[in-house]
Design a protein around this motif. Structure first.
Motif, PDB file in Angstrom:
ATOM      1  N   ARG A 181       0.834  -1.215   0.000  1.00  0.00           N
ATOM      2  CA  ARG A 181       0.000   0.000   0.000  1.00  0.00           C
ATOM      3  C   ARG A 181       0.861   1.255   0.000  1.00  0.00           C
ATOM      4  O   ARG A 181       0.597   2.204  -0.750  1.00  0.00           O
ATOM      5  CB  ARG A 181      -0.928  -0.016   1.220  1.00  0.00           C
ATOM      6  N   THR A 182       1.905   1.255   0.808  1.00  0.00           N
ATOM      7  CA  THR A 182       2.803   2.418   0.878  1.00  0.00           C
ATOM      8  C   THR A 182       3.493   2.640  -0.459  1.00  0.00           C
ATOM      9  O   THR A 182       3.590   3.782  -0.948  1.00  0.00           O
ATOM     10  CB  THR A 182       3.854   2.220   1.979  1.00  0.00           C
ATOM     11  N   LYS A 183       3.973   1.553  -1.069  1.00  0.00           N
ATOM     12  CA  LYS A 183       4.648   1.663  -2.363  1.00  0.00           C
ATOM     13  C   LYS A 183       3.691   2.164  -3.444  1.00  0.00           C
ATOM     14  O   LYS A 183       4.078   2.955  -4.317  1.00  0.00           O
ATOM     15  CB  LYS A 183       5.238   0.306  -2.760  1.00  0.00           C
ATOM     16  N   ALA A 184       2.436   1.704  -3.376  1.00  0.00           N
ATOM     17  CA  ALA A 184       1.452   2.116  -4.369  1.00  0.00           C
ATOM     18  C   ALA A 184       1.168   3.617  -4.258  1.00  0.00           C
ATOM     19  O   ALA A 184       1.097   4.323  -5.268  1.00  0.00           O
ATOM     20  CB  ALA A 184       0.163   1.325  -4.207  1.00  0.00           C
ATOM     21  N   LEU A 185       1.042   4.100  -3.024  1.00  0.00           N
ATOM     22  CA  LEU A 185       0.805   5.531  -2.820  1.00  0.00           C
ATOM     23  C   LEU A 185       2.006   6.352  -3.282  1.00  0.00           C
ATOM     24  O   LEU A 185       1.842   7.431  -3.875  1.00  0.00           O
ATOM     25  CB  LEU A 185       0.502   5.805  -1.342  1.00  0.00           C
ATOM     26  N   GLN A 186       3.195   5.840  -3.051  1.00  0.00           N
ATOM     27  CA  GLN A 186       4.395   6.536  -3.512  1.00  0.00           C
ATOM     28  C   GLN A 186       4.430   6.574  -5.038  1.00  0.00           C
ATOM     29  O   GLN A 186       4.822   7.596  -5.637  1.00  0.00           O
ATOM     30  CB  GLN A 186       5.646   5.835  -2.962  1.00  0.00           C
ATOM     31  N   TRP A 187       4.026   5.494  -5.659  1.00  0.00           N
ATOM     32  CA  TRP A 187       3.985   5.445  -7.129  1.00  0.00           C
ATOM     33  C   TRP A 187       2.985   6.457  -7.677  1.00  0.00           C
ATOM     34  O   TRP A 187       3.273   7.179  -8.638  1.00  0.00           O
ATOM     35  CB  TRP A 187       3.623   4.026  -7.571  1.00  0.00           C
ATOM     36  N   ILE A 188       1.814   6.534  -7.062  1.00  0.00           N
ATOM     37  CA  ILE A 188       0.779   7.480  -7.503  1.00  0.00           C
ATOM     38  C   ILE A 188       1.284   8.923  -7.377  1.00  0.00           C
ATOM     39  O   ILE A 188       1.194   9.718  -8.315  1.00  0.00           O
ATOM     40  CB  ILE A 188      -0.505   7.287  -6.673  1.00  0.00           C
ATOM     41  N   GLU A 189       1.816   9.251  -6.214  1.00  0.00           N
ATOM     42  CA  GLU A 189       2.290  10.616  -5.972  1.00  0.00           C
ATOM     43  C   GLU A 189       3.508  10.938  -6.834  1.00  0.00           C
ATOM     44  O   GLU A 189       3.688  12.077  -7.279  1.00  0.00           O
ATOM     45  CB  GLU A 189       2.620  10.794  -4.499  1.00  0.00           C
ATOM     46  N   GLY A 190       4.351   9.928  -7.088  1.00  0.00           N
ATOM     47  CA  GLY A 190       5.539  10.134  -7.906  1.00  0.00           C
ATOM     48  C   GLY A 190       5.215  10.488  -9.343  1.00  0.00           C
ATOM     49  O   GLY A 190       6.040  11.090 -10.043  1.00  0.00           O
ATOM     50  N   HIS A 191       4.019  10.131  -9.793  1.00  0.00           N
ATOM     51  CA  HIS A 191       3.588  10.469 -11.151  1.00  0.00           C
ATOM     52  C   HIS A 191       2.759  11.750 -11.183  1.00  0.00           C
ATOM     53  O   HIS A 191       2.171  12.092 -12.217  1.00  0.00           O
ATOM     54  CB  HIS A 191       2.787   9.313 -11.760  1.00  0.00           C
ATOM     55  N   GLY A 192       2.725  12.443 -10.051  1.00  0.00           N
ATOM     56  CA  GLY A 192       2.044  13.733 -10.020  1.00  0.00           C
ATOM     57  C   GLY A 192       0.555  13.686  -9.741  1.00  0.00           C
ATOM     58  O   GLY A 192      -0.141  14.677  -9.946  1.00  0.00           O
ATOM     59  N   TYR A 193       0.063  12.531  -9.268  1.00  0.00           N
ATOM     60  CA  TYR A 193      -1.359  12.417  -8.969  1.00  0.00           C
ATOM     61  C   TYR A 193      -1.596  12.493  -7.468  1.00  0.00           C
ATOM     62  O   TYR A 193      -0.791  12.014  -6.672  1.00  0.00           O
ATOM     63  CB  TYR A 193      -1.918  11.097  -9.513  1.00  0.00           C
ATOM     64  N   ASP A 194      -2.731  13.066  -7.102  1.00  0.00           N
ATOM     65  CA  ASP A 194      -3.110  13.166  -5.700  1.00  0.00           C
ATOM     66  C   ASP A 194      -4.053  12.011  -5.371  1.00  0.00           C
ATOM     67  O   ASP A 194      -5.172  11.953  -5.915  1.00  0.00           O
ATOM     68  CB  ASP A 194      -3.807  14.501  -5.439  1.00  0.00           C
ATOM     69  N   PRO A 195      -3.652  11.074  -4.505  1.00  0.00           N
ATOM     70  CA  PRO A 195      -4.513   9.933  -4.181  1.00  0.00           C
ATOM     71  C   PRO A 195      -5.892  10.344  -3.684  1.00  0.00           C
ATOM     72  O   PRO A 195      -6.880   9.625  -3.892  1.00  0.00           O
ATOM     73  CB  PRO A 195      -3.730   9.206  -3.080  1.00  0.00           C
ATOM     74  N   ALA A 196      -5.981  11.504  -3.053  1.00  0.00           N
ATOM     75  CA  ALA A 196      -7.263  11.960  -2.512  1.00  0.00           C
ATOM     76  C   ALA A 196      -8.270  12.279  -3.615  1.00  0.00           C
ATOM     77  O   ALA A 196      -9.483  12.294  -3.372  1.00  0.00           O
ATOM     78  CB  ALA A 196      -7.055  13.191  -1.633  1.00  0.00           C
ATOM     79  N   THR A 197      -7.782  12.543  -4.828  1.00  0.00           N
ATOM     80  CA  THR A 197      -8.684  12.883  -5.936  1.00  0.00           C
ATOM     81  C   THR A 197      -9.079  11.654  -6.754  1.00  0.00           C
ATOM     82  O   THR A 197      -9.867  11.771  -7.692  1.00  0.00           O
ATOM     83  CB  THR A 197      -8.021  13.900  -6.872  1.00  0.00           C
ATOM     84  N   LEU A 198      -8.534  10.486  -6.403  1.00  0.00           N
ATOM     85  CA  LEU A 198      -8.802   9.267  -7.140  1.00  0.00           C
ATOM     86  C   LEU A 198      -9.743   8.353  -6.354  1.00  0.00           C
ATOM     87  O   LEU A 198      -9.683   8.289  -5.128  1.00  0.00           O
ATOM     88  CB  LEU A 198      -7.494   8.517  -7.432  1.00  0.00           C
ATOM     89  N   ASP A 199     -10.604   7.682  -7.077  1.00  0.00           N
ATOM     90  CA  ASP A 199     -11.505   6.692  -6.473  1.00  0.00           C
ATOM     91  C   ASP A 199     -10.745   5.358  -6.433  1.00  0.00           C
ATOM     92  O   ASP A 199     -10.734   4.606  -7.408  1.00  0.00           O
ATOM     93  CB  ASP A 199     -12.771   6.575  -7.312  1.00  0.00           C
ATOM     94  N   ILE A 200     -10.094   5.074  -5.313  1.00  0.00           N
ATOM     95  CA  ILE A 200      -9.210   3.899  -5.216  1.00  0.00           C
ATOM     96  C   ILE A 200      -9.928   2.766  -4.484  1.00  0.00           C
ATOM     97  O   ILE A 200     -10.520   2.975  -3.420  1.00  0.00           O
ATOM     98  CB  ILE A 200      -7.903   4.260  -4.478  1.00  0.00           C
ATOM     99  N   VAL A 201      -9.849   1.600  -5.080  1.00  0.00           N
ATOM    100  CA  VAL A 201     -10.389   0.389  -4.463  1.00  0.00           C
ATOM    101  C   VAL A 201      -9.201  -0.502  -4.107  1.00  0.00           C
ATOM    102  O   VAL A 201      -8.469  -0.952  -4.989  1.00  0.00           O
ATOM    103  CB  VAL A 201     -11.349  -0.353  -5.404  1.00  0.00           C
ATOM    104  N   TRP A 202      -9.017  -0.758  -2.804  1.00  0.00           N
ATOM    105  CA  TRP A 202      -7.890  -1.546  -2.322  1.00  0.00           C
ATOM    106  C   TRP A 202      -8.334  -2.986  -2.068  1.00  0.00           C
ATOM    107  O   TRP A 202      -9.393  -3.237  -1.514  1.00  0.00           O
ATOM    108  CB  TRP A 202      -7.326  -0.978  -1.029  1.00  0.00           C
ATOM    109  N   THR A 203      -7.523  -3.929  -2.528  1.00  0.00           N
ATOM    110  CA  THR A 203      -7.725  -5.342  -2.193  1.00  0.00           C
ATOM    111  C   THR A 203      -6.386  -5.947  -1.807  1.00  0.00           C
ATOM    112  O   THR A 203      -5.329  -5.434  -2.180  1.00  0.00           O
ATOM    113  CB  THR A 203      -8.323  -6.131  -3.391  1.00  0.00           C
ATOM    114  N   THR A 204      -6.450  -7.030  -1.046  1.00  0.00           N
ATOM    115  CA  THR A 204      -5.213  -7.674  -0.566  1.00  0.00           C
ATOM    116  C   THR A 204      -5.250  -9.145  -0.945  1.00  0.00           C
ATOM    117  O   THR A 204      -6.248  -9.843  -0.711  1.00  0.00           O
ATOM    118  CB  THR A 204      -5.080  -7.540   0.955  1.00  0.00           C
ATOM    119  N   SER A 205      -4.161  -9.625  -1.521  1.00  0.00           N
ATOM    120  CA  SER A 205      -4.075 -11.034  -1.856  1.00  0.00           C
ATOM    121  C   SER A 205      -3.750 -11.840  -0.616  1.00  0.00           C
ATOM    122  O   SER A 205      -2.898 -11.394   0.195  1.00  0.00           O
ATOM    123  CB  SER A 205      -2.976 -11.269  -2.914  1.00  0.00           C
TER     124      SER A 205
END
Length: 205
Positions: A181-205
């Motif tokens: 989850r932390t890496k995914a958020l870093q990837w999102i922010e690293g590409h200039g996107y704000d996670p708060a503006t995205l409709d994110i659905v999290w699942t765990t394997s």
């Protein structure tokens, strides 16, 4: 004295009449120009079509006033389709109300009307491509997907918060490690996107 006033009164009356003619004529022209010609092409050609709740011919032309109008097409054996059109300035409009079968009656009609069915399929492909272009412009993150990162995989799908909107998506992230989850958020922010503006659905394997 009265004889001198008489021509002035006639002149004043004439000016008033001219002004009224200009105003009334302008109103009539504007009122006429506010109507737009809407051309409708429907498949199946025997579907039931309404505009703002009022029935109209499934195929042909109809005049509509300026503003927003809602078209609704229905037929047994087919998905109901609704489209909003906006008329302004008297500009002509053209709409395709193509339905897609979802039941036995629809499948029978498709078999008996192969040419119309092929036209509807072609329109479905065009609509899909158009929606994809608009989605890509609305959600630039789609250009990065699908993406597999350290401990996560990111894809997208129909919006979970707005499932009836074909032009809304959810960013689906599946994590398969504690730091995913932390890496995914870093990837999102690293590409200039704000996670708060995205409709994110999290699942765990």
């Amino acid at each position: 004295m009265e004889d001198e006033r008489l021509p002035r009164l006639w002149l004043l009356s004439g000016v008033v009449v001219v002004i009224l003619v200009v105003l009334v004529g302008g109103y009539l022209v504007f009122r006429g120009g506010a109507e737009s010609k809407l051309t409708v092409r429907s498949i199946p050609n025997d579907l039931t079509l309404t505009i703002d709740g009022q029935p109209i011919a499934a195929n042909g032309e109809v005049k509509i006033k300026a503003g927003q109008h809602t078209l609704k097409a229905e037929r047994d054996g087919f998905e109901t389709y609704t489209q909003t059109v906006t008329a302004k300035g008297g500009d002509p409009l053209s709409v395709k109300m193509y339905l897609y079968s979802n039941g036995p009656a629809g499948r029978t009609w498709t078999q008996n009307n192969p040419e119309q069915a092929l036209e509807a399929e072609a329109e479905a492909g065009r609509r899909y491509d158009e929606i994809q272009r608009r989605l890509a412009a609305k959600y630039p993150v789609m250009r990065e997907l699908p993406y597999v990162g350290p401990g996560f995989k990111a894809t997208y799908g129909a919006s979970k918060s707005d499932p009836k909107n074909p032009e809304a998506i959810s960013l689906k992230i599946r994590t398969f490690s504690p730091e995913g989850r932390t890496k995914a958020l870093q990837w999102i922010e690293g590409h200039g996107y704000d996670p708060a503006t995205l409709d994110i659905v999290w699942t765990t394997s």
